[in-house]
Design a protein around this motif. Structure first.
Motif, PDB file in Angstrom:
ATOM      1  N   SER A   1       1.206  -1.150  -0.398  1.00 14.60           N
ATOM      2  CA  SER A   1       0.302  -0.048   0.053  1.00 14.60           C
ATOM      3  C   SER A   1       0.975   0.936  -0.526  1.00 14.60           C
ATOM      4  O   SER A   1       0.192   1.937  -0.944  1.00 14.60           O
ATOM      5  CB  SER A   1      -0.468   0.391   1.329  1.00 14.60           C
ATOM      6  OG  SER A   1      -1.325   1.016   1.126  1.00 14.60           O
TER       7      SER A   1
ATOM      8  N   ASP B   1       1.551   1.388  -4.000  1.00 12.33           N
ATOM      9  CA  ASP B   1       0.529   1.976  -4.360  1.00 12.33           C
ATOM     10  C   ASP B   1      -0.654   0.429  -5.206  1.00 12.33           C
ATOM     11  O   ASP B   1      -0.995   0.678  -6.030  1.00 12.33           O
ATOM     12  CB  ASP B   1       0.887   3.394  -4.674  1.00 12.33           C
ATOM     13  CG  ASP B   1      -0.728   3.829  -4.955  1.00 12.33           C
ATOM     14  OD1 ASP B   1      -1.331   3.736  -4.228  1.00 12.33           O
ATOM     15  OD2 ASP B   1      -0.818   4.520  -6.119  1.00 12.33           O
TER      16      ASP B   1
ATOM     17  N   SER C   1      -4.056   0.053  -2.302  1.00 10.47           N
ATOM     18  CA  SER C   1      -5.110   1.936  -2.124  1.00 10.47           C
ATOM     19  C   SER C   1      -6.382   2.061  -1.553  1.00 10.47           C
ATOM     20  O   SER C   1      -5.385   1.574  -0.135  1.00 10.47           O
ATOM     21  CB  SER C   1      -5.766   2.432  -4.012  1.00 10.47           C
ATOM     22  OG  SER C   1      -6.832   0.885  -4.112  1.00 10.47           O
TER      23      SER C   1
END
Length: 158
Positions: free
Chosen positions: A115, A119, A122
């Motif tokens: 995360s 990324d 999300s």
């Protein structure tokens, strides 16, 4: 365990890992051998899978070596950097499941790394299965759709 004269090879790797953190074998000063385990060197990798997990590896992944004092988060971040095709090809849910095979601390660390550093997750919590509907294949016509019930009743050409 003190090294015997001429047998400091495992300790070169330990020293490197202490100074640099988790690392793939290609960066280590010596080849990793069974005797490294006796001095606290561990290897980390995951196994492939198939189907909805999106991890069809085809070729082996490069393991990452670490010491007990390295956090699962540091190991996973290094592992993903070392094996970038996982980030590109595997599903986040599949990766979390594979990392979780090492234990809940590894699963939680994987969620954080994926995360915050890649990324990948999300706003979707991969453990709950909630979020955006995942496309499925219609068994009648073969189209990939997200709402099978509506598709079958209104749009299906099969």
């Amino acid at each position: 365990m003190a090294p015997e004269p001429g047998d400091d090879v495992p300790y070169q790797t330990v020293e490197y890992l202490l100074e640099n953190g988790p690392a793939p074998a290609s960066e280590l000063p010596t080849e990793v051998a069974t005797r490294h385990r006796a001095v606290g060197v561990h290897s980390f990798s995951i196994q492939g899978g198939s189907g909805t997990e999106g991890i069809d590896l085809g070729q082996p992944l490069e393991a990452v070596y670490y010491l007990d004092e390295h956090s699962p988060r540091a190991v996973i971040a290094t592992f993903l950097e070392t094996n970038p095709r996982l980030v590109d090809e595997a599903t986040p849910k599949g990766l979390v499941r594979r990392f979780g095979g090492h234990g809940s601390a590894w699963r939680d660390a994987a969620r954080t790394v994926m995360s915050e550093e890649f990324d990948l997750l999300s706003d979707v919590d991969s453990s709950s299965g909630e979020g955006e509907p995942q496309p499925v294949e219609c068994w009648r016509c073969g189209d990939r759709i997200t709402d099978l019930q509506t598709h079958l009743s209104e749009d299906c050409s099969g």
